[in-house]
Motif scaffolding. Structure first.
Motif, short mmCIF file in Angstrom:
data_model
loop_
_atom_site.label_atom_id
_atom_site.label_comp_id
_atom_site.label_asym_id
_atom_site.label_seq_id
_atom_site.Cartn_x
_atom_site.Cartn_y
_atom_site.Cartn_z
N THR A 1 32.84 27.27 42.60
CA THR A 1 34.05 27.62 43.34
C THR A 1 33.63 28.09 44.73
O THR A 1 32.45 28.08 45.07
CB THR A 1 34.85 28.71 42.60
OG1 THR A 1 36.12 28.88 43.23
CG2 THR A 1 34.11 30.05 42.62
N ILE B 1 34.83 30.98 48.12
CA ILE B 1 35.71 32.00 48.67
C ILE B 1 35.51 32.03 50.18
O ILE B 1 34.46 31.63 50.69
CB ILE B 1 35.45 33.39 48.07
CG1 ILE B 1 33.99 33.81 48.30
CG2 ILE B 1 35.78 33.40 46.57
CD1 ILE B 1 33.67 35.24 47.85
N GLN C 1 28.45 29.40 39.36
CA GLN C 1 28.56 30.35 38.27
C GLN C 1 27.89 29.81 37.01
O GLN C 1 27.95 28.60 36.74
CB GLN C 1 30.03 30.64 37.96
CG GLN C 1 30.82 31.15 39.14
CD GLN C 1 32.32 31.19 38.85
OE1 GLN C 1 33.14 30.96 39.72
NE2 GLN C 1 32.68 31.49 37.62
N ALA D 1 31.56 40.50 48.58
CA ALA D 1 32.75 39.68 48.33
C ALA D 1 32.56 38.85 47.06
O ALA D 1 33.51 38.67 46.27
CB ALA D 1 33.01 38.76 49.53
N VAL D 2 31.36 38.34 46.84
CA VAL D 2 31.07 37.60 45.62
C VAL D 2 31.15 38.53 44.41
O VAL D 2 31.67 38.15 43.35
CB VAL D 2 29.67 36.94 45.71
CG1 VAL D 2 29.28 36.31 44.37
CG2 VAL D 2 29.67 35.88 46.80
N ASP E 1 33.05 41.16 44.17
CA ASP E 1 34.49 41.38 43.93
C ASP E 1 35.08 40.21 43.14
O ASP E 1 35.89 40.41 42.23
CB ASP E 1 35.23 41.56 45.25
CG ASP E 1 34.97 42.91 45.89
OD1 ASP E 1 34.52 43.83 45.16
OD2 ASP E 1 35.21 43.06 47.10
N TYR E 2 34.70 39.00 43.51
CA TYR E 2 35.17 37.83 42.78
C TYR E 2 34.69 37.87 41.34
O TYR E 2 35.45 37.61 40.40
CB TYR E 2 34.68 36.55 43.46
CG TYR E 2 34.85 35.32 42.61
CD1 TYR E 2 36.07 34.64 42.56
CD2 TYR E 2 33.79 34.86 41.82
CE1 TYR E 2 36.23 33.52 41.75
CE2 TYR E 2 33.95 33.73 41.01
CZ TYR E 2 35.17 33.08 40.98
OH TYR E 2 35.33 31.98 40.16
N GLN F 1 36.53 39.99 38.82
CA GLN F 1 37.86 39.51 38.41
C GLN F 1 37.80 38.54 37.23
O GLN F 1 38.83 38.19 36.67
CB GLN F 1 38.53 38.80 39.59
CG GLN F 1 38.78 39.71 40.79
CD GLN F 1 39.22 38.92 42.01
OE1 GLN F 1 39.84 37.87 41.90
NE2 GLN F 1 38.90 39.44 43.19
N GLN F 2 36.60 38.13 36.83
CA GLN F 2 36.48 37.17 35.73
C GLN F 2 36.62 37.91 34.40
O GLN F 2 36.06 39.00 34.23
CB GLN F 2 35.16 36.43 35.81
CG GLN F 2 34.88 35.80 37.18
CD GLN F 2 36.07 35.01 37.72
OE1 GLN F 2 36.55 34.09 37.06
NE2 GLN F 2 36.52 35.36 38.92
#
Length: 296
Positions: free
Chosen positions: A34, A36, A56, A142-143, A145-146, A149-150
């Protein structure tokens, strides 16, 4: 002409097959991709928003798995290659120990590389290593933070790992004390090296020593540092000085200077997993992570 058409068709089939193989995902470790958008500034104060591609990987099952962010280095010749960073062999080591791994290809690298290079630290006589650390840390956070969320991760158990400039960036990010961070691993971390024209002697290493001292003041978690005696980017005299500065400022770092590896020990992370894995496994056990590989 018919013969030429057949040859062209055969070439096209081979090219397409090769391209498909290059894009094939490692399904045994649940690879997915993915991206961002992250906004950063470069050495000259220019601000741009760029894409951070995140590759990922995760173990089978619902989790929750601890998070690992794996940070790549910087090619001295070609920032476009590879198009996407993916250390699959090394990732498998961490997957087998229960981690969900997030490997960013940072801004200025890979398929989305442009002239905007937020990790440019200037010419050899005029280095400034702070903007690089700031930009890379902004992207790594930032990664993270992403990743939080998983649904399959444990946001309270985070490990940062990096190689070369990625190792330097890993220590810089650990110094910002992100929530959930429990440890960091620095493989041959540094910047400004040139194995051809200045083997072992990076540009203005004292400035890097100052940066590591700055990081040591605010790093609260244990860190592991792995270097080699024949690193053609950063000779032992420099990595020892950086480690000393980090610890004198208050940081905790388990420093390992390993024997020469191949022709250039800087490549240990990529090519010497059988050498570094026992050291990393012992560090992970101290942090409370599984000491034995998961059965998959």
């Amino acid at each position: 002409m018919r013969h030429s058409a057949i040859l062209f068709a055969a070439w096209l089939f081979t090219a397409c097959a090769a391209n498909a193989d290059a894009q094939q995902l490692a399904m045994d470790i649940n690879e997915s991709v993915t991206s961002i958008d992250v906004t950063v500034k470069d050495l000259y104060g220019k601000e741009e928003t760029g894409k951070v591609v995140i590759t990922q990987f995760k173990p089978d099952g619902p989790g929750p798995f601890p998070i690992m962010i794996l940070n790549h280095g910087r090619s001295p010749t070609n920032r476009n290659d590879p198009p996407r960073m993916r250390y699959t062999r090394q990732v498998r080591y961490f997957i087998e120990r229960g981690f969900a791994v997030f490997e960013p290809t940072r801004i200025g690298y890979g398929q989305y590389s442009t002239q905007f290079d937020p990790e440019d630290s200037g010419g050899c006589s005029g280095k400034d290593y702070a903007p690089m650390a700031k930009a890379a840390s902004t992207e790594i956070l930032a990664v993270l933070d992403y990743a939080r969320q998983q649904s399959y991760v444990d946001p309270q158990r985070v490990l940062l790992v990096g190689q070369s400039v990625g190792g330097y960036s890993t220590v810089a990010t650990a110094a910002l004390a992100p929530a959930g961070l429990v440890g960091a691993i620095n493989f041959a971390g540094g910047s400004g090296g040139d194995p051809v024209s200045r083997p072992g002697n990076p540009c203005q290493p004292q400035l890097l020593e100052d940066m590591y001292a700055r990081f040591g003041k605010t790093t609260k978690v244990p860190t592991l540092w792995i270097y080699t005696e024949n690193d053609l980017y950063f000779a032992p005299v420099h990595s020892k000085a950086w480690h000393a500065a980090f610890e004198k400022a208050g940081g905790t770092a388990d420093y390992h200077l390993l024997p020469p590896f191949g022709k250039n020990g800087h490549l240990l992370f990529s090519n010497g997993m059988e050498i570094w894995s026992p050291i990393v496994s012992a560090f992970l056990e101290k942090l409370g992570f599984a000491g034995q590989p998961l059965k998959r």
